[in-house]
Design a protein around this motif. Sequence first.
Motif, PDB file in Angstrom:
ATOM      1  N   ILE B  21       0.861  -1.163   0.000  1.00 35.39           N
ATOM      2  CA  ILE B  21       0.000   0.000   0.000  1.00 35.39           C
ATOM      3  C   ILE B  21       0.892   1.204   0.000  1.00 35.39           C
ATOM      4  O   ILE B  21       1.543   1.504   0.991  1.00 35.39           O
ATOM      5  CB  ILE B  21      -0.882   0.001   1.240  1.00 35.39           C
ATOM      6  CG1 ILE B  21      -1.819  -1.176   1.138  1.00 35.39           C
ATOM      7  CG2 ILE B  21      -1.652   1.292   1.346  1.00 35.39           C
ATOM      8  CD1 ILE B  21      -2.074  -1.795   2.427  1.00 35.39           C
ATOM      9  N   ASP B  22       0.971   1.835  -1.106  1.00 36.56           N
ATOM     10  CA  ASP B  22       1.822   2.999  -1.134  1.00 36.56           C
ATOM     11  C   ASP B  22       1.064   4.169  -0.611  1.00 36.56           C
ATOM     12  O   ASP B  22      -0.025   4.473  -1.042  1.00 36.56           O
ATOM     13  CB  ASP B  22       2.307   3.264  -2.553  1.00 36.56           C
ATOM     14  CG  ASP B  22       3.591   2.536  -2.803  1.00 36.56           C
ATOM     15  OD1 ASP B  22       4.622   3.046  -2.375  1.00 36.56           O
ATOM     16  OD2 ASP B  22       3.544   1.445  -3.380  1.00 36.56           O
ATOM     17  N   ILE B  23       1.661   4.799   0.336  1.00 38.15           N
ATOM     18  CA  ILE B  23       0.999   5.932   0.936  1.00 38.15           C
ATOM     19  C   ILE B  23       1.068   7.084  -0.049  1.00 38.15           C
ATOM     20  O   ILE B  23       2.117   7.375  -0.604  1.00 38.15           O
ATOM     21  CB  ILE B  23       1.718   6.301   2.227  1.00 38.15           C
ATOM     22  CG1 ILE B  23       1.522   5.181   3.222  1.00 38.15           C
ATOM     23  CG2 ILE B  23       1.226   7.607   2.783  1.00 38.15           C
ATOM     24  CD1 ILE B  23       0.091   4.841   3.451  1.00 38.15           C
ATOM     25  N   PRO B  24      -0.084   7.691  -0.260  1.00 40.00           N
ATOM     26  CA  PRO B  24      -0.114   8.814  -1.186  1.00 40.00           C
ATOM     27  C   PRO B  24       0.870   9.872  -0.760  1.00 40.00           C
ATOM     28  O   PRO B  24       0.849  10.338   0.363  1.00 40.00           O
ATOM     29  CB  PRO B  24      -1.542   9.338  -1.063  1.00 40.00           C
ATOM     30  CG  PRO B  24      -2.129   8.637   0.089  1.00 40.00           C
ATOM     31  CD  PRO B  24      -1.382   7.381   0.273  1.00 40.00           C
ATOM     32  N   GLU B  25       1.693  10.205  -1.623  1.00 38.39           N
ATOM     33  CA  GLU B  25       2.772  11.112  -1.299  1.00 38.39           C
ATOM     34  C   GLU B  25       3.406  11.488  -2.621  1.00 38.39           C
ATOM     35  O   GLU B  25       3.507  10.648  -3.502  1.00 38.39           O
ATOM     36  CB  GLU B  25       3.762  10.353  -0.431  1.00 38.39           C
ATOM     37  CG  GLU B  25       4.833  11.192   0.121  1.00 38.39           C
ATOM     38  CD  GLU B  25       5.754  10.347   0.990  1.00 38.39           C
ATOM     39  OE1 GLU B  25       6.723  10.899   1.452  1.00 38.39           O
ATOM     40  OE2 GLU B  25       5.507   9.159   1.162  1.00 38.39           O
ATOM     41  N   PRO B  26       3.837  12.696  -2.750  1.00 35.44           N
ATOM     42  CA  PRO B  26       4.370  13.127  -4.036  1.00 35.44           C
ATOM     43  C   PRO B  26       5.414  12.172  -4.622  1.00 35.44           C
ATOM     44  O   PRO B  26       5.537  12.062  -5.818  1.00 35.44           O
ATOM     45  CB  PRO B  26       4.970  14.482  -3.703  1.00 35.44           C
ATOM     46  CG  PRO B  26       4.107  14.995  -2.611  1.00 35.44           C
ATOM     47  CD  PRO B  26       3.683  13.804  -1.819  1.00 35.44           C
ATOM     48  N   MET B  28       5.225   9.253  -5.032  1.00 35.61           N
ATOM     49  CA  MET B  28       4.530   8.320  -5.899  1.00 35.61           C
ATOM     50  C   MET B  28       4.713   8.659  -7.370  1.00 35.61           C
ATOM     51  O   MET B  28       4.762   7.780  -8.215  1.00 35.61           O
ATOM     52  CB  MET B  28       3.039   8.345  -5.607  1.00 35.61           C
ATOM     53  CG  MET B  28       2.613   7.464  -4.469  1.00 35.61           C
ATOM     54  SD  MET B  28       2.977   5.759  -4.834  1.00 35.61           S
ATOM     55  CE  MET B  28       2.050   5.577  -6.351  1.00 35.61           C
ATOM     56  N   THR B  29       4.768   9.926  -7.639  1.00 35.75           N
ATOM     57  CA  THR B  29       4.823  10.314  -9.036  1.00 35.75           C
ATOM     58  C   THR B  29       6.058   9.733  -9.706  1.00 35.75           C
ATOM     59  O   THR B  29       6.065   9.477 -10.891  1.00 35.75           O
ATOM     60  CB  THR B  29       4.855  11.845  -9.166  1.00 35.75           C
ATOM     61  OG1 THR B  29       5.826  12.323  -8.260  1.00 35.75           O
ATOM     62  CG2 THR B  29       3.513  12.436  -8.852  1.00 35.75           C
ATOM     63  N   TYR B 327       1.446  15.192   6.726  1.00 41.26           N
ATOM     64  CA  TYR B 327       2.582  15.186   5.808  1.00 41.26           C
ATOM     65  C   TYR B 327       3.878  14.892   6.562  1.00 41.26           C
ATOM     66  O   TYR B 327       4.679  14.057   6.150  1.00 41.26           O
ATOM     67  CB  TYR B 327       2.690  16.544   5.097  1.00 41.26           C
ATOM     68  CG  TYR B 327       3.339  16.434   3.762  1.00 41.26           C
ATOM     69  CD1 TYR B 327       2.582  16.182   2.642  1.00 41.26           C
ATOM     70  CD2 TYR B 327       4.712  16.535   3.636  1.00 41.26           C
ATOM     71  CE1 TYR B 327       3.171  16.043   1.407  1.00 41.26           C
ATOM     72  CE2 TYR B 327       5.311  16.395   2.410  1.00 41.26           C
ATOM     73  CZ  TYR B 327       4.541  16.150   1.293  1.00 41.26           C
ATOM     74  OH  TYR B 327       5.131  16.004   0.085  1.00 41.26           O
ATOM     75  N   LEU B 330       3.957  11.253   7.561  1.00 42.40           N
ATOM     76  CA  LEU B 330       4.303  10.375   6.448  1.00 42.40           C
ATOM     77  C   LEU B 330       5.790  10.450   6.139  1.00 42.40           C
ATOM     78  O   LEU B 330       6.451   9.449   5.908  1.00 42.40           O
ATOM     79  CB  LEU B 330       3.507  10.763   5.198  1.00 42.40           C
ATOM     80  CG  LEU B 330       2.066  10.325   5.187  1.00 42.40           C
ATOM     81  CD1 LEU B 330       1.378  10.838   3.952  1.00 42.40           C
ATOM     82  CD2 LEU B 330       1.997   8.816   5.238  1.00 42.40           C
TER      83      LEU B 330
END
Lengths: 290, 340
Positions: B21-26, B28-29, B327, B330
Motif C-alpha cells: 500500500i503505497d501511501i499517497p505522497e508526491p 509516488m509520481t 505530511y 508520512l
Amino acid sequence: MSARSRARRPQRHLPLQVLLGFLVVYFLVPFWWVIVNSSKDASGLFGGGNTLWFADRIDYLGNLQQLFTYDNGIYGRWILNSTLYAIAGGVGATILAVMAGYGFAKYRFAARRFSFALVLGALMVPATALVIPTFIMFSGLGLTNTIWAVILPSLLNPFGVYLMHVYARDAVPDEILDAARADGAGELRTFLQVAFPLMRPAVVTVLLLSAVASWNNYFLPLAMLSDNRLFPVTVGLGLWQGIASANNAGTTSLWSLIILGALVSVIPLIIAFFTLQRHWRGGLSVGGLR
Amino acid sequence: MTTRVGHAVFGRPAHPRFPSIDIPEPKMTLLIEKSAPRTQEKPHKVRGKVRLREHLMGWLFVGPFGIVFLAFLIAPLAYALYLSLFQKKLIGGTSFVLLDNYVKAFTDPSFLSGSWFVIRFSLVSIPLQIIAALAMALILDAVTSLFTRFSRLMIFLPYAIPTVIGAVMWGFLYSKSFGPLTDIFGLFGATPPDFLSSNLIFYGLVNIVTWQWAGYYMIILYAALQGIDPTLYEAARMDGAGRWQIALRIKIPLIAPALLLILVFSLIGTLQFFNEPQILRSLAAGTIGPDFTPNMYAYQQAFALANFNYGSAISFALGGIVFIGVYAFLFFTRKRRSFL
C-alpha cells in the motif's frame, strides 16, 4: 481465496471463537436495541420495562405508519433525498474519477506530474475545512439551500482518482490501447470500449465508496440546507433528535419515530453491502489495495 | 468524521502481488514515471502533431475532474485564506487585519481547548481502534469456520451505518431514560456509569468511534493478511516458529503499509471530529459545549454567529494543521521504514 484454500488447515480454537462471540455481541448491541425498541409505543418506551427486550405490545406497523405520515411524510422525503444525493454524487464523482485516473495513467501531457501531486496532496485536506468557504461562495451564487449545494461538492473525490490511476496503470496495458488505435478507433472509443471494461472492478468499488460517502454525509448538508424538505435522512434525524431532547416531556412520540427512523435508514445500506458482498469480498481476497 | 476518505477494497486482475500500500505522497509520481519512461515532456516545443494530440487528449480526460478540483477544493481553500485575513467590525465595516484572526485563534481558549481535546482523543482512540482491528483481523485470519465468516460480516456492519445514526443509536444506549445500563447495573445494585456526563463523555465518544470504525479497519487489515503467501508460514513453521511468532514476526511486518494507511486516514478523520459530539450535544446538555472540537467551534462561529471571517480562519488553521501534521508524519515514517 486461493490463499485460504491452499492453507487448508481447518483450525478451531474455542477460546478465540468465544472471544469473537463477545465481540459480535458488542457490535450488534446497538442494532438489537433499535430493533427491539422500534416495536414499542411511547408507553412501552417510557414505561420502565426491559430495555433490551420486546414490550407486550409489538407495533411495528403502527409505528411505521406514524413514521411515514408524520409531518406530511417528511421522513419519506428525507430517504428519497438521501438516495438522490448518494446516486447523483456517487455516479458523478465516479465518472470524473474514472476519466481523470485513466488520463493520468495513459497520457503524458503538460503539467501532468504537478497536477497529480496536487491530487495526492488533496487527500490530506480535511473535507470539513472546505465547507464554510464553499458555503459563502455558494450563497453568493444563490446556490445554498438547493440540491446542488450538496451534490456539486460531492463530485470531488481525489481518492477515487488515485485508485483509478493505480488501477488503470496496472490493468490496462498500453499495447491493447495502441492496437485499438491502430485499428482506427478514436481515443474516446478506445477508452469506452477497450479500457473501461478492463477497469470495471475498480469502477464498482469507487462507485460504492463515493455513494456511501454521500449517503453518510452530515456536515455539508447541515451547513448548506435550511429547508427541511431538502434534508438527507442524516440531517433530518439529527433535527428530530434535537427537538425531542429540547422538550423531552412534550414529544415522547417523536422518540419512537427517531428510533424506527434510525432503523429504517440503515436498511438500504446494509442490503447494499450484503448484496454487493461478492464484489467487495471478491476484491478483498485478491488482497489488492493500494 | 464527516467524510472519511473511502479507501480499500477492490480487486486487481490476476495480480496477486504482495499487498503493498503505497501511501499517497508526491514521491509516488516517481513510480508513475517509471511505468512509462518517455522523453522529457516539453509543452512548448511540441514534436509534431502526435505530441500535441496527446497533451490535448490527456487534458480532455483530466479536465472535467480538474474543473471540479479547482472549483470545490482550490477555490474554497484560497477563499478561506482570503476571508481569514479580514475582520468585520460593528463600526468601520470590514477591514484587512492580516494575521489577527490567527493570533486570536491561537490565544482563544475555546479553540485551544477544542484542539487539545481532539489531540487527546486521537491519542486514545486511534491506537485503540487499530489494535482492536489488528487483533480481530489476526483472529479471523487464523481461525476459519462458518462462525468466523459470520463474525467478520457482523463486525464490519457498523461501517454501513452513517456516523450520525451510529451516534443516535449509542445516545439511546447511554440514555438514562431508555438505555439498558440502568437495568444491567441495577441487577448488581450499582449505579450505572453516565457516559453523557462530563467525566465520561470522552470514553463514551471513544466507544462510539471504535464501534463505528474498528470493523472497517479490520476488513482492510484482513484483506492484507489474506494476500500474504501462505508458504511463508509453512517455512516459518519448519524453522520452529510458533503461532505467536508467525503473527508478530511475519504477519504484522508484512501488513505494515496497510496499518500505516489506516493510521493516516483515522488521523485525518479524528482531527476533524464533528458528527458524533454534535449529535450527542442535544442529549448531553451542558456536557458538550459549542466549542467542544475545533470543527464545531468553526461551525458555531460561521453559522450561529455569522462570523465568517473568524470561522474561516479556524477552518483554515485546522486544515493546515491536519495537512502539515499528516505530511510530517508520512515523511517521518517513510524515512524510518527505509532503514528497516
